[in-house]
Write an enzyme that holds these catalytic residues in place. Structure first.
Site, PDB file in Angstrom:
ATOM      1  N   LYS A 182     -17.164  59.711 -13.175  1.00  6.17           N
ATOM      2  CA  LYS A 182     -17.930  60.672 -12.372  1.00  6.17           C
ATOM      3  C   LYS A 182     -17.621  60.516 -10.877  1.00  6.17           C
ATOM      4  CE  LYS A 182     -19.255  61.841 -16.278  1.00  6.17           C
ATOM      5  NZ  LYS A 182     -20.393  61.922 -17.146  1.00  6.17           N
TER       6      LYS A 182
HETATM    7  C1  PLP Z   1     -20.980  61.847 -18.490  1.00 10.69           C
HETATM    8  C2  PLP Z   1     -21.911  62.847 -19.015  1.00 10.69           C
HETATM    9  C3  PLP Z   1     -23.105  62.501 -19.664  1.00 10.69           C
HETATM   10  C4  PLP Z   1     -23.462  61.096 -20.024  1.00 10.69           C
HETATM   11  O1  PLP Z   1     -23.417  60.209 -18.980  1.00 10.69           O
HETATM   12  P1  PLP Z   1     -23.404  58.635 -19.318  1.00 10.69           P
HETATM   13  O2  PLP Z   1     -23.765  57.999 -18.011  1.00 10.69           O
HETATM   14  O3  PLP Z   1     -22.033  58.291 -19.791  1.00 10.69           O
HETATM   15  O4  PLP Z   1     -24.434  58.392 -20.358  1.00 10.69           O
HETATM   16  C5  PLP Z   1     -23.964  63.505 -20.065  1.00 10.69           C
HETATM   17  N1  PLP Z   1     -23.669  64.804 -19.858  1.00 10.69           N
HETATM   18  C6  PLP Z   1     -22.534  65.174 -19.245  1.00 10.69           C
HETATM   19  C7  PLP Z   1     -22.293  66.632 -19.012  1.00 10.69           C
HETATM   20  C8  PLP Z   1     -21.610  64.213 -18.822  1.00 10.69           C
HETATM   21  O5  PLP Z   1     -20.470  64.609 -18.245  1.00 10.69           O
END
Ligand code: PLP
Length: 377
Positions: A182
């Site tokens: 992210k």
């Molecule tokens: C990355 C992501 C998640 C989950 O995030 P985590 O921190 O890995 O649990 C949920 N929804 C979307 C759209 C994502 O890109």
């Protein structure tokens, strides 16, 4: 030539030193660094309460619980997302109801929501795919009209804005992810922005065994909580990343602009050129329909030439868990078409301008091979 991943976190020496300080401090789990990061995130969220969790998945599930979503409830969402989005809906016993996307924005088509609302509909979970915000004006108008809770899956949209206002600083419940892919990371982690200290108190209980501690050293456990607290080690990474988030997003915007220039002549559908709202979490293109079947081959050919591409995402309703659960397959033609053709190109702040040239030159060559059927490798 160095292998180019589609994303890579950028951790500076100052952050590495801050992590070392935590390791030497004797306090590794949730503590002062987590409180400092929560305060810094809350500041960006206009003073709204923010609490950390060890993933956005955990934060989203706790958000659904705080909103009172349970067995028998329906929750509207998109099928073009990471499975976490709808797994958490199943986890609280509710039923995900998938609505098709707008093929241009690739986000949930809010025009289609009215038609699927039933007396059991309790909430909507919009996803800001690639960091492009779902239209918040229309979203909250719709939620207000149908009395729905909104749990924003803003996992990808840290620092993105809606009409000048940063996501998280307004709205209902808003979850961000700090997974290494992210725009900012804590290694693994996430957070939830909430409406009140009361909700934040519920979140604190849910993330740590349902326990409330008292000043005399005793505690009570009055609900079944889980174990989803973040460590101070992770929070120290997050503090170093949050300081650079705007800089990171600015660099992503610059790189995205270069992609638009260099990809202009190729037979690819580009993302909307929105430089006002999104944070350019991903730069995603669509292959022409006639190349959809050869996407795997294209990814393989690019990888052979040192460049990783991603597929974000296969449609959730087509995965076997969901296909098994649904009595009838939902009609989601745009989701299916986009899911079959979408590709994520490398985009991360530490990329060089020359990397963009390399990706686009290689992609041009590989697309040429596939379109002409001539393979000169
Ligand atoms: C990355 C992501 C998640 C989950 O995030 P985590 O921190 O890995 O649990 C949920 N929804 C979307 C759209 C994502 O890109």
């Amino acid at each position: 030539m160095e292998f180019l991943p589609f994303t890579r976190p950028d951790i500076d020496d100052e952050t590495i030193a801050a992590v070392a300080d935590v390791l030497r401090s004797g306090w590794l789990t949730t503590g002062p660094k987590c409180r400092e990061l929560e305060a810094a995130l809350s500041l960006r969220a206009g003073g709204r309460p923010v609490r950390l969790a060890n993933s956005a998945t955990a934060a989203l599930e706790m958000a659904l619980r705080i909103a009172g979503i349970q067995s028998g409830d329906e929750v509207i969402t998109t099928s073009l997302s990471w499975v976490a989005t709808s797994n958490v809906i199943l986890a609280v016993g509710a039923t995900p109801v998938f609505v098709d996307i707008d093929p241009t924005t690739r986000l949930i088509d809010l025009d289609l929501v009215d038609a699927v609302v039933t007396p059991r509909t309790r909430a909507i979970v919009p996803v800001d795919l690639a960091g492009f915000p779902v239209d918040r004006d229309r979203l909250y108008e719709l939620a207000g009209r149908h009395r729905l809770r909104v749990i924003e899956d803003a996992a990808q949209s840290q620092g993105a804005r809606w009409r000048g206002r940063e996501l998280g600083s307004f709205g209902d419940l808003v979850a961000f992810s700090f997974h290494p892919n992210k725009n900012m990371t804590t290694g693994e982690g996430g957070c939830l922005v909430m409406n009140s200290e009361e909700e934040a108190g519920q979140f604190e209980k849910l993330r740590l065994q349902g326990v409330t501690r008292f000043a005399d050293g005793t505690y009570d456990c009055d609900l079944l909580g889980g174990k989803a607290n973040l460590t101070d080690i992770a929070a120290a990474i997050g503090l170093g990343q949050l300081r650079r988030l705007d800089q990171f997003n600015e660099r992503r915007r610059e790189l995205a602009r270069q992609y638009f220039v260099r990809l202009a002549g190729l037979p690819l559908e580009l993302p909307p050129s929105d430089f006002e709202h999104g944070n350019w979490h991903m730069f995603q293109v669509l292959l022409p329909a006639k190349l959809a079947e050869q996407r795997g081959e294209l990814i393989r050919m690019m990888r052979e030439r040192g460049i990783a591409l991603g597929v974000h995402y296969p449609a959730i309703h087509r995965t076997s868990l969901y296909a098994r659960q649904m009595s009838t397959l939902p009609h989601l033609p745009h989701t299916e078409s986009v899911a079959a053709r979408i590709l994520t190109l490398p985009l991360f702040p530490a990329m060089h301008d020359s990397d963009i040239e390399r990706v686009t030159a290689t992609l041009t060559k590989v697309l040429g091979c596939l379109l002409s059927g001539k393979f000169d490798r």
